[in-house]
Write an enzyme that holds these catalytic residues in place. Structure first.
Site, PDB file in Angstrom:
ATOM      1  N   HIS A 192      21.723-103.810  30.621  1.00 54.73           N
ATOM      2  CA  HIS A 192      20.335-103.210  30.546  1.00 54.73           C
ATOM      3  C   HIS A 192      20.070-102.777  32.107  1.00 54.73           C
ATOM      4  O   HIS A 192      20.748-102.791  32.796  1.00 54.73           O
ATOM      5  CB  HIS A 192      19.548-104.350  30.254  1.00 54.73           C
ATOM      6  CG  HIS A 192      19.596-105.506  31.293  1.00 54.73           C
ATOM      7  ND1 HIS A 192      18.445-105.938  31.932  1.00 54.73           N
ATOM      8  CD2 HIS A 192      20.334-106.275  31.728  1.00 54.73           C
ATOM      9  CE1 HIS A 192      18.843-107.003  32.613  1.00 54.73           C
ATOM     10  NE2 HIS A 192      20.019-107.329  32.503  1.00 54.73           N
ATOM     11  N   CYS A 237      14.623 -99.344  31.210  1.00 58.36           N
ATOM     12  CA  CYS A 237      15.303 -99.943  30.096  1.00 58.36           C
ATOM     13  C   CYS A 237      15.547 -99.197  28.909  1.00 58.36           C
ATOM     14  O   CYS A 237      16.566 -98.937  28.124  1.00 58.36           O
ATOM     15  CB  CYS A 237      14.691-101.451  29.854  1.00 58.36           C
ATOM     16  SG  CYS A 237      13.180-101.545  29.351  1.00 58.36           S
ATOM     17  N   HIS A 253      11.351-105.795  27.244  1.00 62.09           N
ATOM     18  CA  HIS A 253      12.379-105.239  27.866  1.00 62.09           C
ATOM     19  C   HIS A 253      13.518-105.086  26.701  1.00 62.09           C
ATOM     20  O   HIS A 253      13.565-105.797  25.773  1.00 62.09           O
ATOM     21  CB  HIS A 253      12.791-106.296  29.029  1.00 62.09           C
ATOM     22  CG  HIS A 253      13.944-105.888  29.815  1.00 62.09           C
ATOM     23  ND1 HIS A 253      13.805-104.801  30.552  1.00 62.09           N
ATOM     24  CD2 HIS A 253      15.248-106.320  29.640  1.00 62.09           C
ATOM     25  CE1 HIS A 253      14.900-104.558  31.151  1.00 62.09           C
ATOM     26  NE2 HIS A 253      15.779-105.241  30.790  1.00 62.09           N
TER      27      HIS A 253
END
Length: 155
Positions: A124, A61, A112
């Protein structure tokens, strides 16, 4: 009657004087940048997640946000989600705009990151589905939401 208005107006002016400075303006989202976003998303869509990965063979990510922000805005981000979460400025949820980074706490020591693209959606690199667009109101993401950050363009 005039005396009754003086106290509320005085109080309001004092409160307004103590207000914090407004957040920086959102990054531009011109038609060209939205077209670049669309092209970037289509070229990365479905690329698998790989922790530490930085290529189309697999990407995580934070590396995907490095690629995204560099491609669309020519902005350099640090490599880790932790360091990215300290960049720019905190943005309240109701002021989030296209191009803001959105962060999640997925476990006690895991973070994240994705890019907010408007309409309650973000792009993402998902650990289960690779590069995708997800919804913030998805029960999983809604329960893990942490913060939005607006990255300031270079001066």
């Amino acid at each position: 009657m005039k005396k009754a208005l003086i106290l509320p107006l005085l109080t309001l002016s004092l409160v307004a004087g103590c207000a914090s400075t407004p957040p920086p303006e959102p990054l531009p989202s011109t038609p060209t940048e939205k077209q670049e976003f669309t092209q970037l998303y289509h070229s990365w869509s479905g690329v698998p997640y790989r922790f530490g990965g930085t290529s189309k063979k697999g990407i995580d990510c934070s590396a995907f946000m490095q690629v995204t922000m560099s491609t669309i805005y020519q902005l350099h981000l640090p490599r880790s989600t932790e360091l990215q979460s300290k960049q720019g400025r905190y943005i309240p949820e109701d002021q989030a705009a296209f191009g803001d980074l959105v962060f999640f706490k997925t476990s006690w020591n895991q973070r994240h990151v994705g890019m907010y693209i408007g309409e309650n959606q973000f792009m993402h690199a998902s650990t289960s589905k690779g590069v995708i667009i997800s919804r913030l109101d998805n029960p999983y993401w809604a329960s893990k939401f942490w913060q939005f950050r607006r990255i300031n363009p270079p001066s």
